[in-house]
Design a protein around this motif. Structure first.
Motif, short mmCIF file in Angstrom:
data_model
loop_
_atom_site.label_atom_id
_atom_site.label_comp_id
_atom_site.label_asym_id
_atom_site.label_seq_id
_atom_site.Cartn_x
_atom_site.Cartn_y
_atom_site.Cartn_z
N ARG A 20 0.85 -1.20 0.00
CA ARG A 20 0.00 0.00 0.00
C ARG A 20 0.87 1.24 0.00
NH1 ARG A 20 -1.19 3.35 3.80
NH2 ARG A 20 -0.57 2.01 5.55
N LYS A 21 1.91 1.24 0.83
CA LYS A 21 2.81 2.40 0.90
C LYS A 21 3.62 2.55 -0.38
CE LYS A 21 3.61 3.49 5.59
NZ LYS A 21 4.03 4.80 5.50
N MET A 22 3.99 1.43 -1.00
CA MET A 22 4.72 1.51 -2.27
C MET A 22 3.89 2.22 -3.33
SD MET A 22 6.41 -2.29 -2.37
CE MET A 22 7.31 -2.12 -3.91
N LEU A 23 2.58 2.07 -3.25
CA LEU A 23 1.67 2.71 -4.19
C LEU A 23 1.25 4.10 -3.74
CD1 LEU A 23 -0.62 -0.35 -5.03
CD2 LEU A 23 1.20 0.61 -6.46
N ASN A 24 1.81 4.55 -2.60
CA ASN A 24 1.41 5.84 -2.01
C ASN A 24 -0.09 5.92 -1.79
OD1 ASN A 24 4.01 7.06 -1.78
ND2 ASN A 24 3.99 7.42 -3.98
N SER A 45 -3.34 5.63 0.75
CA SER A 45 -3.69 5.78 2.16
C SER A 45 -4.52 4.59 2.63
CB SER A 45 -4.50 7.06 2.38
OG SER A 45 -5.78 6.94 1.77
N GLN A 46 -4.55 4.41 3.93
CA GLN A 46 -5.41 3.37 4.50
C GLN A 46 -6.87 3.65 4.16
OE1 GLN A 46 -4.27 3.48 8.66
NE2 GLN A 46 -3.01 1.65 8.41
N GLU A 47 -7.24 4.91 4.15
CA GLU A 47 -8.61 5.29 3.82
C GLU A 47 -8.96 4.89 2.39
OE1 GLU A 47 -6.36 7.38 5.16
OE2 GLU A 47 -7.17 7.88 7.12
N HIS A 48 -8.05 5.12 1.46
CA HIS A 48 -8.29 4.78 0.06
C HIS A 48 -8.45 3.27 -0.11
CE1 HIS A 48 -8.07 5.41 -4.33
NE2 HIS A 48 -7.51 4.22 -4.32
N LEU A 49 -7.57 2.51 0.51
CA LEU A 49 -7.67 1.05 0.43
C LEU A 49 -8.97 0.58 1.07
CD1 LEU A 49 -6.53 -1.72 -0.30
CD2 LEU A 49 -5.23 -1.68 1.85
N ALA A 50 -9.30 1.14 2.22
CA ALA A 50 -10.54 0.76 2.90
C ALA A 50 -11.76 1.04 2.02
CB ALA A 50 -10.66 1.52 4.22
N ASP A 51 -11.80 2.21 1.40
CA ASP A 51 -12.92 2.56 0.51
C ASP A 51 -13.04 1.57 -0.64
OD1 ASP A 51 -13.60 4.75 2.06
OD2 ASP A 51 -12.62 6.22 0.74
N ALA A 52 -11.90 1.21 -1.23
CA ALA A 52 -11.91 0.29 -2.36
C ALA A 52 -12.40 -1.10 -1.95
CB ALA A 52 -10.51 0.18 -2.97
N LEU A 53 -12.21 -1.44 -0.68
CA LEU A 53 -12.58 -2.77 -0.18
C LEU A 53 -13.93 -2.77 0.54
CD1 LEU A 53 -9.11 -3.77 1.29
CD2 LEU A 53 -10.11 -4.56 -0.87
N GLY A 54 -14.53 -1.59 0.71
CA GLY A 54 -15.79 -1.51 1.44
C GLY A 54 -15.61 -1.72 2.94
N LEU A 55 -14.48 -1.25 3.47
CA LEU A 55 -14.16 -1.41 4.88
C LEU A 55 -13.93 -0.04 5.51
CD1 LEU A 55 -11.38 -4.16 4.55
CD2 LEU A 55 -13.75 -4.53 5.26
N VAL A 112 -8.58 -1.85 8.11
CA VAL A 112 -7.32 -1.97 7.38
C VAL A 112 -6.15 -1.90 8.36
CG1 VAL A 112 -5.80 -0.88 5.66
CG2 VAL A 112 -8.25 -1.14 5.18
N GLN A 113 -6.23 -0.99 9.32
CA GLN A 113 -5.19 -0.90 10.35
C GLN A 113 -5.03 -2.22 11.09
OE1 GLN A 113 -6.59 2.38 12.76
NE2 GLN A 113 -5.04 3.76 11.91
N LYS A 114 -6.14 -2.84 11.45
CA LYS A 114 -6.10 -4.11 12.18
C LYS A 114 -5.50 -5.21 11.31
CE LYS A 114 -9.92 -3.03 15.25
NZ LYS A 114 -11.29 -3.39 15.67
N GLU A 117 -9.36 -9.72 -2.80
CA GLU A 117 -9.74 -8.34 -3.15
C GLU A 117 -8.59 -7.37 -2.90
OE1 GLU A 117 -13.50 -6.75 -1.68
OE2 GLU A 117 -14.13 -8.82 -1.25
N ILE A 118 -7.87 -7.58 -1.81
CA ILE A 118 -6.72 -6.71 -1.50
C ILE A 118 -5.66 -6.86 -2.59
CG2 ILE A 118 -4.81 -6.34 0.11
CD1 ILE A 118 -6.78 -7.15 2.39
N ALA A 119 -5.39 -8.10 -2.99
CA ALA A 119 -4.39 -8.34 -4.04
C ALA A 119 -4.80 -7.64 -5.33
CB ALA A 119 -4.23 -9.84 -4.27
N LYS A 120 -6.07 -7.73 -5.67
CA LYS A 120 -6.57 -7.07 -6.89
C LYS A 120 -6.42 -5.55 -6.79
CE LYS A 120 -10.68 -6.94 -9.81
NZ LYS A 120 -12.06 -7.37 -9.96
#
Length: 142
Positions: A25-29, A31-41, A46-48, A63-66
């Motif tokens: 996630r950090k390599m792609l710059n 945020s946790q919020e962006h990843l969470a939104d994409a995953l519906g979380l 995401v922090q946990k 889904e995370i891998a995708k």
């Protein structure tokens, strides 16, 4: 279910997978919020996951891998083979890099270090870090 300290300690595999999620996630710059939104979380979920406090289900890992554009196997790189329990040298090196990049400063240092144009200066930075690490080593306390 007991509530002993051992029961609350995250599983080593969950810690590894979570660390790999965080690193990618950090390599792609991202945020946790962006990843969470994409995953519906929520970003807290995401922090946990990243801390290994919560296990990632197989479908959520897919889904995370995708979302992070990596094969599912990426999250297990560096772990011992579950059948043979063997690690190869690449796995050991991968663990070192993962541990480094999972520190708050590691990703930033890894990003900035190649921007130091002169090899001599990069060597001096390495010498400084090495000296600081040796100074704070518990072996030196004797």
């Amino acid at each position: 279910m007991t509530d002993t300290p051992e029961a609350r300690t995250p599983n080593a595999v969950d810690l590894h997978v979570g660390g790999r999620v965080r690193m990618r996630r950090k390599m792609l710059n991202m945020s946790q919020e962006h990843l969470a939104d994409a995953l519906g979380l929520t970003f807290q979920q995401v922090q946990k996951y990243e801390r290994g406090a919560n296990r990632v289900s197989a479908s959520k890992l897919y889904e995370i891998a995708k979302t992070l554009q990596v094969p599912v196997s990426f999250f297990f790189d560096g772990l011992a083979d579950p059948v043979t329990n063997e690690n190869d040298d690449v796995g050991a090196a991968d663990r070192i890099v993962t541990e480094f990049l999972n520190t708050p400063e590691g990703m930033e240092l890894a990003e900035m270090f190649p921007k130091i144009g002169r090899g001599r200066v990069r060597r001096q930075v390495l010498d400084l870090v090495r000296a600081m690490a040796e100074e704070s080593s518990p072996r030196d306390a004797s």
